[in-house]
Design an enzyme around this catalytic site. Sequence first.
Site, PDB file in Angstrom:
ATOM      1  N   LYS A  91       0.826  -1.212   0.000  1.00  0.00           N
ATOM      2  CA  LYS A  91       0.000   0.000   0.000  1.00  0.00           C
ATOM      3  C   LYS A  91       0.862   1.265   0.000  1.00  0.00           C
ATOM      4  O   LYS A  91       0.384   2.364  -0.223  1.00  0.00           O
ATOM      5  CB  LYS A  91      -0.952  -0.010   1.199  1.00  0.00           C
ATOM      6  CG  LYS A  91      -2.044  -1.090   1.098  1.00  0.00           C
ATOM      7  CD  LYS A  91      -2.907  -1.119   2.347  1.00  0.00           C
ATOM      8  CE  LYS A  91      -3.984  -2.186   2.351  1.00  0.00           C
ATOM      9  NZ  LYS A  91      -5.194  -1.827   1.555  1.00  0.00           N
TER      10      LYS A  91
ATOM     11  N   LYS B 149     -15.052   5.354  -0.483  1.00  0.00           N
ATOM     12  CA  LYS B 149     -15.640   6.172   0.580  1.00  0.00           C
ATOM     13  C   LYS B 149     -15.179   7.620   0.448  1.00  0.00           C
ATOM     14  O   LYS B 149     -15.969   8.554   0.601  1.00  0.00           O
ATOM     15  CB  LYS B 149     -15.223   5.637   1.958  1.00  0.00           C
ATOM     16  CG  LYS B 149     -15.702   4.233   2.267  1.00  0.00           C
ATOM     17  CD  LYS B 149     -14.989   3.679   3.512  1.00  0.00           C
ATOM     18  CE  LYS B 149     -15.005   2.175   3.531  1.00  0.00           C
ATOM     19  NZ  LYS B 149     -14.028   1.612   4.501  1.00  0.00           N
TER      20      LYS B 149
HETATM   21  C1  LIG Z   1     -12.873   0.962   4.244  1.00  0.00           C
HETATM   22  C2  LIG Z   1     -12.030   0.481   5.339  1.00  0.00           C
HETATM   23  C3  LIG Z   1     -10.886  -0.276   5.058  1.00  0.00           C
HETATM   24  C4  LIG Z   1     -10.429  -0.580   3.657  1.00  0.00           C
HETATM   25  O1  LIG Z   1      -9.585   0.468   3.214  1.00  0.00           O
HETATM   26  P1  LIG Z   1      -8.630   0.296   1.928  1.00  0.00           P
HETATM   27  O2  LIG Z   1      -8.095   1.669   1.725  1.00  0.00           O
HETATM   28  O3  LIG Z   1      -9.521  -0.136   0.802  1.00  0.00           O
HETATM   29  O4  LIG Z   1      -7.601  -0.692   2.269  1.00  0.00           O
HETATM   30  C5  LIG Z   1     -10.122  -0.723   6.119  1.00  0.00           C
HETATM   31  N1  LIG Z   1     -10.457  -0.445   7.384  1.00  0.00           N
HETATM   32  C6  LIG Z   1     -11.539   0.304   7.697  1.00  0.00           C
HETATM   33  C7  LIG Z   1     -11.849   0.584   9.125  1.00  0.00           C
HETATM   34  C8  LIG Z   1     -12.367   0.776   6.688  1.00  0.00           C
HETATM   35  O5  LIG Z   1     -13.450   1.505   7.001  1.00  0.00           O
END
Ligand SMILES: *Cc1c(COP(=O)(O)O)cnc(C)c1O
Length: 860
Positions: free
Chosen positions: A606, A712
Amino acid sequence: MRLSEKNVCLSPAPNLSNPVTVLQSCWQQRISRRKPIVSKTNKSSFKSKALKVNHSSCDSISDDLKRHFELTLGRDEVDASHYYLYNALALTLRDHQIRGWRETRNRYRDMDQKRVAYLSLEFLMGRAINNAILNLDLDAETRAALQDYAVSLESLVDEEMDAGLGNGGLGRLAACFLDSCASLALPVTGYGIRYEYGMFHQRIEEGYQVEAPDNWLRKGNPWEIESPENTFRVKFYGRTNYYTDETGQMRASWLDTSDVMAVPYDMPVPGYRNDTVNTLRLWKSEATDEFNLDEFNAGSYVDAVAAKNLAEQITMVLYPNDSSENGKQLRLRQQYFLSSASLQDILQHWVRHKGEKFTSFAEKNVFQLNDTHPTIAVAELMRLLMDDHGLQWDEAWSITTNTMAYTNHTLLPEALETWSVRMFASMLPRLLDIIYEINARFLAEVSSRYPDDNERLRRMSIIDEEGEPRIRMAYLAIIGSFSVNGVAALHTDLLKVGLFADFYEFWPEKFNNKTNGVTPRRWLHHSNPGLRDLISSKIGEEWVTNLDQLALLKPFATDKEFQKQWHNVKLDNKRRLAELVKATTSVSFDTTMLFDVQVKRIHEYKRQLLNVLHVIHLYDRICRGDTSGMVPRAVLIGGKAAPGYAMAKTIIKLVNSVAEVVNSNPKCEKWLKVAFIPDYKVSFMEVIAPAADLSEQISTAGKEASGTGNMKFMMNGACTIGTLDGANIEIREAVGAENFFLFGLDSTQVEEARLSYDPNALIDADSDFKRVMNLIESGHFNQSEPGIFDSVSASIRSRYDAWMTAADFRGFVNTQKSVAETYKARERWLEMSILNTSCSGRFSSDRTIRNYNDEIWKVQ
Ligand SMILES: *Cc1c(COP(=O)(O)O)cnc(C)c1O
């Protein structure tokens, strides 16, 4: 504070905008609640009557709250702590779901529809309370009821611990899917594990991650309902016994097992204002009441009782590794425990309603496997159908391969689960027999299609014979399923040419894509009330269940007045986040700064490290007085590292060390702030996503399967800086290339560049990069702890750096420059921000679930 003796509705809340209307509606609802008692024989008239009763009436919320507070919990005003009030409110809201829950169950049964079981080792639900209030449309009534206790809804909500039964994206996807399934009134049940301890809590001490257990059930869970009558027995160990039954058939049974009981706890999953309440069924392991007779007779009563702990350990703790878990016995026990209990539950339901006839079973059931974790369900369904229900192999196999569907979640080869045959043979001997048989029949098929291709047989075998023999769970999943899907277009394409190429060639028709999504109820409506109201003021409220409607906002993207309102909402959200950051890190974020955010699990792929390199570069420029073109930034990074993942933990330490140096340098005050937010979780993301200006989605291309954090942020009007990876590609397509900050190698270029990758040459040729590396390597950020970042610089400089961080440094820095320029052109930035939200419709999990249903589940 004094508890009112009478109903709160009779003493209307002072700050309600129109108390008269509230009063009137209360009286109307009171009258409508006086429903006649109907006899049980007149079932249909009861039903239609019941549907008309408005359970959202404010007097019922307030009565129920009082009743639960005083009677269920046995409290009076001196006990009116937030904790008891929260519990009373949760029980009240649960009550309001019970009728819909029962009716939903009856409706599914009466319609005799196909049902879906979503099997997942993780459900990252977060808090239930706001979701219940939102989906049941009880916000005003709840607030009114709480007036009497002089507490705000917000302060009670904070009493609820996040249900953190998941690591990250995969578990949160399962939670978003449940919301969408209920909101679409689809008969989908989530099956998971009721971990006693969920995802660990993260603290930061001296810059290092410290883990603390998440004892989320300690104070009880008001949402769940235990169903001990649906307890099942799950077998372990023992041996297979082959015998011929009375009809002369060869049969097998599994004997001398050590059994564990699976007890279900159900959580309601309310749909959005549609009278549907689906179920999340979580299994808890318990010991059987059978004592080990030998020990018992030997007088070791205490030892015999103590041995029960082993059974209860199965559901004790969630494994905290995101995208890899290798070979732990207990993990396999969890997987089998979930799969066996869930399948037994579904088969029992079938037999109760349809008898021991399975000819139409596959038309009425489908099992969606969330990654390879529950893949043992393939072999377990075979076992249950043959050993317990008397089916022959061919019939059982036809049912299995017409009901199982597999979702793959990762391209990282280290995340593909394998189990040692030796461990399997001892723990699940009967299942191993079945897997061998599946493999033998499958390989016979392969060799008849590709005669004399032993290499192919070796590659495709479920058993990896290299070294100690291991079972490849992903292959079992593909072979046992009628559908195999990836979670973003690129991911699915890469599966076809990479990891699963042989299987794609063999069964191209099985492979399909289902791009992930997130629920707009939690991630926009609930978490961003300012934006929700602004959007609804322009385009109405239909977007909540039809997110494509957000496209209607596009014409307003350049509207000056609308831009101003948009900006003010963002500013408000940034204020909220700044408070959270201040409270958790003591770092002050100025809301006029660009909020540059990367929150997600800490993992090398990441590339939080790339983000840190950019921060160090900015710091270096500020120190040199070179701030031309720069924009003041507040950089927020957050996420948990797996406790055993040393490099990820070092990256957390590096972020904190850099933050310390930057934040204490007066030269930086105006230009740069850096904070690492501890304990990143769902309820924090609900504050973070609405406040972000810039969303960092900077993984090495070809490594992030989809991402959902990216969606999101987009929905909440953040602009993305990202690589061509996962769903970023589709996000860029949706919003337009001109509204997306693209940088870096694409997945093809990454693989090409790997062959002659020379990070040191890249560093030497780039004076900015050189200075950044020098700051790290000279110990500038770790003066009192020499050497702690050596592994970091070594990995950046390694030709074998799998994540190729150095390859994208220059592209990233340049693109960040254009981010800064655009942010300063306020109107252009606001236009981009509005367009991001407007174009995010396709990333609703409602769309994803419609795709699953249209192409895989095919419910009605
Ligand atoms: C949405 C979410 C993730 C996933 O995030 P990525 O950026 O897609 O890895 C992980 N943890 C929480 C608490 C989330 O709300």
